[in-house]
Design an enzyme around this catalytic site. Structure first.
Site, PDB file in Angstrom:
ATOM      1  N   ASP A  96       9.462   2.886   1.301  1.00 16.77           N
ATOM      2  CA  ASP A  96       8.290   3.609   1.797  1.00 16.77           C
ATOM      3  C   ASP A  96       8.237   3.425   3.311  1.00 16.77           C
ATOM      4  OD1 ASP A  96       5.776   4.389   2.666  1.00 16.77           O
ATOM      5  OD2 ASP A  96       4.721   3.563   0.942  1.00 16.77           O
ATOM      6  N   LYS A 133       3.028  10.700   7.856  1.00 13.09           N
ATOM      7  CA  LYS A 133       2.318  10.283   9.067  1.00 13.09           C
ATOM      8  C   LYS A 133       2.880  10.927  10.328  1.00 13.09           C
ATOM      9  CE  LYS A 133       0.059   6.103   7.379  1.00 13.09           C
ATOM     10  NZ  LYS A 133      -1.324   6.577   7.524  1.00 13.09           N
ATOM     11  N   PHE A 157       0.868  -1.174   0.000  1.00 13.03           N
ATOM     12  CA  PHE A 157       0.000   0.000   0.000  1.00 13.03           C
ATOM     13  C   PHE A 157       0.906   1.226   0.000  1.00 13.03           C
ATOM     14  CE2 PHE A 157      -2.302   3.545   1.787  1.00 13.03           C
ATOM     15  CZ  PHE A 157      -3.502   3.499   1.103  1.00 13.03           C
TER      16      PHE A 157
END
Length: 436
Positions: free
Chosen positions: A261, A290, A176
């Site tokens: 990532d 985040k 993802f």
């Protein structure tokens, strides 16, 4: 506030919503209930997220309160975003001070906070000379920038005459990387991709954790390999030992970029600044977001070394809000607090405590993760029901799969707070099974 014990005191402030000046800007009739707000939500917002589980109005430390006054222990942290919990006094004061000084300047200008944050990220990531940073507003934007970086590594291998162009990008099954079109092309979940096909071309997904499959896929037609050290949305799945080292070796041999990532795993989430740092490798790029801003929107693409950092040149990428003074100030404040309040030590200790305790819970079949990014599997397809039961019991958790629960709480979560959830978990799981 200098330590975690002081921060924990924030959790016990009275949840008096009326004290916030924001309330004066929100049209209410008396004190609207959660049901009232949800009715207004359904008539005014797109339904891409479904029906919200609750209407939250205030947070402090690791606790939040909803519109009906109910208190919850936040064990999801806005999906690994609220690194220092809610309403951290230092972060909020820095944001307010910066906004009162200089809020936005566009990318025609820079600011001291932008430069200082870039320098800080390069230092924390141990980036070699010539490394650079590009700031974004989110993780998916950071991965979009990385996707374009990969496209720029698309010429003939090593400049050889007659060499094949690099048209392929490799990602993993279960990956993802975001929902914008480039990031979505890297994302493996068919349900996310199908409504928007055709995807940007060239991306191939290979089996997760299979070094032989990686070896067979990577050649001199590959521009880049994208990897998450731990796949969060797939249920907190760490790459097996040796995989990152193999990926570095194979991409280096082929002239492909290795792009990590770390949007969910970075900034202390695993008890380290980067989840990949123990692998002993230097990637070509890392994406962050985040937890970087402690709840304020900011992301970053960090490129390692002069060659990779020169792939994107003036005019080839940009963003209006990325790297603005307020976002970069928020990130600097977050990094300062993590460094100076023993947060990484807390992440390692509390994470180990939770994982050990979960392994002994009846109905839990497997526990995975590192630091305070934790996934655990159940012996039945009751994870969504467990999320609902936990919410009723005053705990916010997440189910990325029918048998999997994910925890990604604020990095300041205390052992006592964790024990509250662990003590309640058997009853939560039983309620979930009874509801099936």
């Amino acid at each position: 506030m200098s330590n975690l014990e002081d921060l924990d005191k924030l959790d016990h402030r009275s949840p008096v919503v009326e004290q916030s000046p924001v309330v004066e800007l929100v049209e209410t009739t008396g004190h609207s209930s959660g049901a009232d707000w949800l009715a207004r939500y359904s008539s005014s917002l797109m339904g891409v997220f479904g029906t919200p589980q609750r209407v939250l109005v205030r947070g402090a430390g690791c606790l939040v309160w909803d519109a009906d006054g109910k208190e919850y222990l936040d064990l999801l942290g806005g999906i690994a975003v609220n690194a220092l919990g809610h309403a951290h006094p230092f972060v909020t004061s820095v944001i307010a001070s910066q906004l009162a000084t200089l809020g936005h300047v566009s990318n025609f200008f820079t600011s001291p906070t932008q430069i200082a944050l870039a320098e800080k990220l390069l230092a924390l990531s141990k980036a070699p000379a010539g490394s650079k940073v590009f700031f974004t507003n989110s993780g998916t934007e950071a991965n979009e920038a990385a996707f374009k970086l990969a496209r720029r590594n698309s010429g003939s291998p090593a400049g050889e005459a007659g060499g094949k162009p690099r048209t392929r990008i490799i990602a993993l099954e279960g990956a993802f990387h975001g929902r914008t079109m480039g990031a979505l092309a890297l994302t493996a979940k068919e349900a996310y991709r199908a409504p928007f096909e055709p995807m940007p071309g060239g991306v191939e997904h290979i089996p997760f954790g299979d070094i032989d499959a990686l070896r067979n896929a990577v050649d001199d037609t590959v521009a880049a390999v994208f990897l998450e050290p731990i796949q969060g949305e797939a249920g907190v799945r760490p790459l097996p030992a040796g995989y990152l080292q193999a990926a570095r070796e194979l991409t280096s041999q082929a002239g492909a970029l290795l792009i990590l990532d770390e949007v969910q795993t970075g900034i202390g989430r695993t008890g380290k600044w980067l989840a990949s740092e123990d692998a002993g490798i230097v990637p070509d790029a890392v994406t962050l977001a985040k937890g970087l801003g402690g709840g304020f929107p900011i992301g970053a693409l960090v490129t390692f070394g002069e060659k990779t950092s020169s792939l994107l040149t003036a005019g080839q990428h940009g963003t209006t809000f990325g790297g603005n003074p307020v976002a970069t100030a928020a990130a600097l404040a977050t990094l300062h607090a993590v460094e100076n309040q023993h947060v990484l030590d807390n992440v390692r200790a509390v994470g180990e405590h939770i994982r050990a305790a979960l392994a002994a819970v009846d109905g839990v079949t497997e526990v995975r993760g590192e630091g305070l990014l934790i996934g655990f599997d159940l012996d039945a397809d009751v994870a969504p029901a467990a999320v609902a039961a936990a919410l009723d019991a005053g705990f916010i958790i997440n189910s990325p799969g029918p048998r999997t629960i994910r925890l990604a709480p604020p990095l300041i979560l205390t052992e006592d707070q964790a024990d509250r959830f662990l003590a309640a978990l058997p009853a939560i799981l039983q309620t979930a099974k009874d509801a099936q």
